[in-house]
Every structure is written in C-alpha cells, then in structure tokens.
Design a protein around this motif. Sequence first.
Motif, PDB file in Angstrom:
ATOM      1  N   VAL A 100      15.858   6.288  -9.496  1.00 27.96           N
ATOM      2  CA  VAL A 100      15.558   7.540 -10.198  1.00 27.96           C
ATOM      3  C   VAL A 100      16.334   7.607 -11.514  1.00 27.96           C
ATOM      4  N   LEU A 101      17.585   7.145 -11.497  1.00 27.11           N
ATOM      5  CA  LEU A 101      18.390   7.168 -12.714  1.00 27.11           C
ATOM      6  C   LEU A 101      17.899   6.165 -13.758  1.00 27.11           C
ATOM      7  N   ILE A 102      17.243   5.106 -13.340  1.00 27.72           N
ATOM      8  CA  ILE A 102      16.771   4.073 -14.260  1.00 27.72           C
ATOM      9  C   ILE A 102      15.408   4.430 -14.861  1.00 27.72           C
ATOM     10  N   ILE A 103      14.679   5.353 -14.267  1.00 30.09           N
ATOM     11  CA  ILE A 103      13.324   5.659 -14.738  1.00 30.09           C
ATOM     12  C   ILE A 103      13.319   6.127 -16.190  1.00 30.09           C
ATOM     13  N   ALA A 104      14.167   7.079 -16.550  1.00 30.60           N
ATOM     14  CA  ALA A 104      14.161   7.613 -17.924  1.00 30.60           C
ATOM     15  C   ALA A 104      14.523   6.544 -18.957  1.00 30.60           C
TER      16      ALA A 104
ATOM     17  N   PHE B 243      20.810   5.114  -1.708  1.00 36.38           N
ATOM     18  CA  PHE B 243      21.494   4.698  -2.934  1.00 36.38           C
ATOM     19  C   PHE B 243      20.569   3.923  -3.874  1.00 36.38           C
ATOM     20  N   TRP B 244      19.697   3.084  -3.322  1.00 41.05           N
ATOM     21  CA  TRP B 244      18.712   2.398  -4.162  1.00 41.05           C
ATOM     22  C   TRP B 244      17.746   3.403  -4.780  1.00 41.05           C
TER      23      TRP B 244
ATOM     24  N   LEU C 153      12.848   2.738 -23.280  1.00 40.25           N
ATOM     25  CA  LEU C 153      12.717   1.385 -23.808  1.00 40.25           C
ATOM     26  C   LEU C 153      11.258   1.020 -24.052  1.00 40.25           C
ATOM     27  N   LEU C 154      10.391   1.439 -23.149  1.00 39.30           N
ATOM     28  CA  LEU C 154       8.973   1.176 -23.351  1.00 39.30           C
ATOM     29  C   LEU C 154       8.449   1.914 -24.583  1.00 39.30           C
ATOM     30  N   ALA C 155       8.916   3.115 -24.797  1.00 42.38           N
ATOM     31  CA  ALA C 155       8.447   3.908 -25.940  1.00 42.38           C
ATOM     32  C   ALA C 155       8.951   3.356 -27.270  1.00 42.38           C
TER      33      ALA C 155
ATOM     34  N   VAL D  23       5.259   3.928 -10.836  1.00 42.56           N
ATOM     35  CA  VAL D  23       6.378   4.724 -10.328  1.00 42.56           C
ATOM     36  C   VAL D  23       5.858   5.841  -9.424  1.00 42.56           C
ATOM     37  N   LEU D  24       4.781   6.499  -9.844  1.00 43.09           N
ATOM     38  CA  LEU D  24       4.190   7.553  -9.019  1.00 43.09           C
ATOM     39  C   LEU D  24       3.697   6.991  -7.687  1.00 43.09           C
ATOM     40  N   LEU D  25       3.074   5.834  -7.723  1.00 41.23           N
ATOM     41  CA  LEU D  25       2.602   5.188  -6.498  1.00 41.23           C
ATOM     42  C   LEU D  25       3.771   4.829  -5.586  1.00 41.23           C
ATOM     43  N   ALA D  26       4.869   4.379  -6.171  1.00 45.27           N
ATOM     44  CA  ALA D  26       6.051   4.052  -5.369  1.00 45.27           C
ATOM     45  C   ALA D  26       6.612   5.299  -4.697  1.00 45.27           C
TER      46      ALA D  26
END
Length: 186
Positions: free
Chosen positions: A69-73, A63-64, A78-80, A96-99
């Motif tokens: 995954v849902l928070i990544i986009a 679930f985490w 927001l960063l952009a 994120v890729l490393l995680a």
Amino acid sequence: NFLAAVSSAFYDQEEEWSWLTDIIYFCFFTFLLTLSLLMTFLFPRPLNAIIVSVAGHKAKSFFWGMLGVLIIAPLFMLLALSFIGIPLIPLAFSLVLLAFIFGFLAMSALLGRFVLTNSFLHHRESLMKETLLGMILWWIIGWLPFYTGMMIKAVVITVGFGGVLIALLDRGRDRHKTAHQTSPYE
C-alpha cells in the motif's frame, strides 16, 4: 415517490441522504457479491493460492500488504513522470485493483471457511459457499458503529493484498527453483 426522495436529498435533508446512501451501498454490495462469485467460479486456483498464503503467513501478509500500500503512490508517480509509463497507468491501476479484489475474496473465503467448519461438524469445503458466506459477513461487519467496521475491513483488505503479493512472490520463487532443478548444464 423516488424522484422526490432523491431531489430532497440534495436540499440538505439528512434523513433522505441516509436512505439514499443505504440504497447505493446495497447496490454496490450486490454488484461486488456478483463479481466475487463470478471470479471465484472462473479463477479458483489463484484464489486458493492466495488463501494458502494468507492462512500460512498472517502477520507476514499484513506487513507485505502495508508495504504494498505504501509503494502504490510512488509507483504511480514514477509512471506519471515517464513517457512510457503514462499509458501504463490504467493497466497498473487495474492490476492493483484486481489484486485488492482477489485479496478481499481470499479473506472472505477464509472467514466463511472458519465459520462453517466451527458451526457444522460435517462441512465439505466449497470455495463458492465459503466466499459467499464470508462476503455477507464482511458486509454485516461493515455496519458496526464508530467506524469500527470500516477499520476492520481496511485491515482485512491490507492482509488480503499482502497475501496476493506473497502468493506472487512464492509463485516466482517456485518457478525459479524448478528452472534450476531441470537445467541440463548442472
């Protein structure tokens, strides 16, 4: 003739595409296997922390992982949108890729440990052997037909990503507890 096979792959001959994609897939797996063994050798403590997180909290890890995954986009959006965030996008993407890679390595080690402990009576734990066996088994599982292997890998990567998030949260919680315990003002 390799050049003829590659050029015929671009002229709508499916047999050649299949052969070419198998070669590319094998090269990618070899690269990933080498990278995973290097990361296992260089970072065993964080990997063990993730393994403990996933082994202790399988459903919570899933679930985490889904939440992550849902928070990544939205995070990248927001960063952009901010001037400060635009230069941070490559760093965030790398983290994120490393995680995801660490999570997949932890799941590989868990699969390898499960197979080795159930196959051999006197198995000595070795993170390197367990990770190697797990990576090879995930590669074989990836060849299951009808996208079954791909779906299994997607769930595994999600659980591993959740394990990384749980390990990071537990680490932060542990630091917070020790800071309050060692405070001279209490």
